[in-house]
Design a protein around this motif. Structure first.
Motif, short mmCIF file in Angstrom:
data_model
loop_
_atom_site.label_atom_id
_atom_site.label_comp_id
_atom_site.label_asym_id
_atom_site.label_seq_id
_atom_site.Cartn_x
_atom_site.Cartn_y
_atom_site.Cartn_z
N GLY A 278 0.78 -1.23 0.00
CA GLY A 278 0.00 0.00 0.00
C GLY A 278 0.80 1.28 0.00
N VAL A 279 2.13 1.18 -0.13
CA VAL A 279 2.97 2.38 -0.13
C VAL A 279 4.06 2.26 -1.18
CG1 VAL A 279 2.59 2.99 2.29
CG2 VAL A 279 4.47 1.44 1.70
N GLY A 280 4.42 3.40 -1.80
CA GLY A 280 5.62 3.46 -2.62
C GLY A 280 6.83 3.61 -1.71
N VAL A 281 7.99 3.17 -2.20
CA VAL A 281 9.22 3.17 -1.41
C VAL A 281 10.36 3.74 -2.24
CG1 VAL A 281 10.84 1.78 -0.06
CG2 VAL A 281 8.43 1.09 -0.20
N VAL A 282 11.09 4.70 -1.69
CA VAL A 282 12.26 5.25 -2.36
C VAL A 282 13.44 4.31 -2.11
CG1 VAL A 282 13.85 7.19 -2.54
CG2 VAL A 282 11.43 7.62 -2.10
N ARG A 297 16.74 7.50 1.53
CA ARG A 297 16.51 6.12 1.16
C ARG A 297 15.58 5.48 2.20
NH1 ARG A 297 19.56 3.07 -2.21
NH2 ARG A 297 21.23 4.66 -2.10
N GLY A 298 14.58 4.76 1.73
CA GLY A 298 13.61 4.15 2.63
C GLY A 298 12.39 5.00 2.90
N THR A 299 12.34 6.22 2.35
CA THR A 299 11.12 7.03 2.45
C THR A 299 9.96 6.26 1.84
OG1 THR A 299 12.29 9.14 2.38
CG2 THR A 299 9.99 9.16 1.67
N TYR A 300 8.81 6.26 2.51
CA TYR A 300 7.62 5.63 1.95
C TYR A 300 6.50 6.66 1.92
CZ TYR A 300 6.89 4.76 6.99
OH TYR A 300 6.77 4.89 8.35
N TYR A 301 5.58 6.48 0.97
CA TYR A 301 4.70 7.59 0.61
C TYR A 301 3.51 7.10 -0.19
CZ TYR A 301 6.53 6.78 -4.03
OH TYR A 301 6.84 6.18 -5.22
N TRP A 302 2.55 8.00 -0.38
CA TRP A 302 1.53 7.85 -1.42
C TRP A 302 0.81 9.17 -1.62
CZ3 TRP A 302 2.72 4.68 -4.75
CH2 TRP A 302 1.85 4.32 -5.76
N THR A 303 0.01 9.24 -2.69
CA THR A 303 -0.70 10.46 -3.06
C THR A 303 -2.16 10.14 -3.37
OG1 THR A 303 -0.14 10.20 -5.40
CG2 THR A 303 1.40 11.46 -4.05
#
Length: 358
Positions: A278-282, A297-303
């Motif tokens: 459920g999340v994107g990961v850098v 690195r390891g940032t997780y996110y969504w829009t």
């Protein structure tokens, strides 16, 4: 502005659209902790209707699956399902198989219950073999059906009982009461004369739930409520005296689970980015498409489609949430045309430009 004409305030309620997906990810990880499913389970073990799926071929036929669809495919949007695309958005260049996406439009997938959607999808071919590509879309609503099957609760009840009440997210849910609807913000879109309220035919989220609770994009929430959710993840699954997930589950959820060689893929292929539950990961900040502001690195996110964005950056102990109600304002990275500014990218530049001690 809220519908009542009052100022934009912390208590204003917004349609967070696809920022529902990380909430669905937390629900799935709760059930994973309970041993209800594993990444390498065949999906048909939990959704028997998918036991005999086939894959569309270029000549209009159907081919058998090269291997069973697995739960890791379903939770990472690599299961082979296509997207439900609004009629005003062209399919070419956005979906892997235009014929399958066109078929979805005839099946009225969102016109009934989650169980009905599953039955109709079972009659349609997949757009590609499971595990071979990333395609965003109907997969997340299927995850909502799976949560209901595994938990024995409706999705509304599971979210409310297991996530929203423990976190004190009083204004988050799939449906608003009359008092909450008075605090619901207006949605805007770009037109020939600039920004104007979006027509109801495009934005039908007026505080109602829809025919079923959409695990992919159906939640309403506030900035304060979503901050509680985001900080719970940043704190390893804990919020005050409440623990929703173990730190190990949060790490698994926010790690890229995509197969080797598969990347996020919308109207354009996104490099340097993975996808968890459920999340994107850098994965590689220096190569990450549309993520060049300084994300660790390891940032997780969504829009969200209607102009909301969020990320947790563990390297900087940073949580950022932005909300407008402007169609596409945080979606430039998807590759769809957007006449307005990329507000998500601008906010990231301002945040990281001001961060002196990451």
């Amino acid at each position: 502005m809220s519908r009542s004409g009052g100022r934009w305030a912390d208590e204003t309620i917004h349609r967070i659209m696809s920022m529902t997906k990380p909430v669905t990810g937390v629900a799935l990880m709760m059930l994973h902790e309970e041993g209800r499913w594993r990444l390498d389970d065949p999906v048909a073990r939990h959704i028997p209707q998918f036991a005999d799926l086939a894959v569309a071929t270029a000549d209009g036929g159907r081919a058998p699956l090269a291997r069973p669809m697995l739960m890791r495919d379903l939770v990472t949007s690599t299961a082979g399902f296509s997207m439900i695309v609004p009629l005003h958005i062209p399919l070419t260049g956005l979906v892997r198989s235009v014929p399958v996406a066109e078929l979805y439009r005839t099946l009225d997938l969102q016109g009934g219950s989650l169980s009905r959607m599953v039955e109709r999808l079972a009659s349609a071919p997949l757009a590609y073999q499971p595990g071979t590509d990333f395609e965003y879309g109907v997969t997340h609503d299927l995850q909502g059906h799976l949560i209901e099957v595994l938990s024995g609760q409706t999705l509304d009840d599971f979210f409310a009982e297991r996530i929203f009440r423990p976190l004190g997210m009083a204004d988050t849910g799939f449906e608003l009461d009359a008092a909450q609807r008075a605090r619901l913000s207006t949605v805007y879109a770009w037109g020939p004369d600039g920004l104007a309220p979006s027509p109801p035919s495009v934005t039908t989220t007026d505080g109602s739930r829809g025919s079923y609770p959409s695990a992919g994009g159906g939640l309403y929430s506030t900035l304060d409520d979503y901050l509680k959710f985001a900080r719970m993840l940043a704190d390893g699954g804990r919020a005050g005296g409440q623990r929703l997930l173990s730190p190990a589950s949060v790490r698994l959820m926010t790690s890229s689970l995509l197969p080797a060689g598969v990347r996020q893929h919308f109207g354009q292929r996104l490099d340097g980015l993975g996808y968890g539950v459920g999340v994107g990961v850098v994965e590689d900040p220096a190569r990450a498409t549309a993520m060049d502001a300084g994300y660790g690195r390891g940032t997780y996110y969504w829009t969200g489609w209607l102009g909301s964005w969020w990320w947790n950056d563990p390297a900087s102990d940073l949580t950022v949430i932005g909300v407008t109600q402007q169609e596409g304002a945080a979606m430039a990275h998807v590759g769809l045309p957007q006449p307005g500014a990329d507000l998500r990218a601008l906010s990231a530049a301002l945040v990281y430009g001001a961060l002196m001690q990451p």
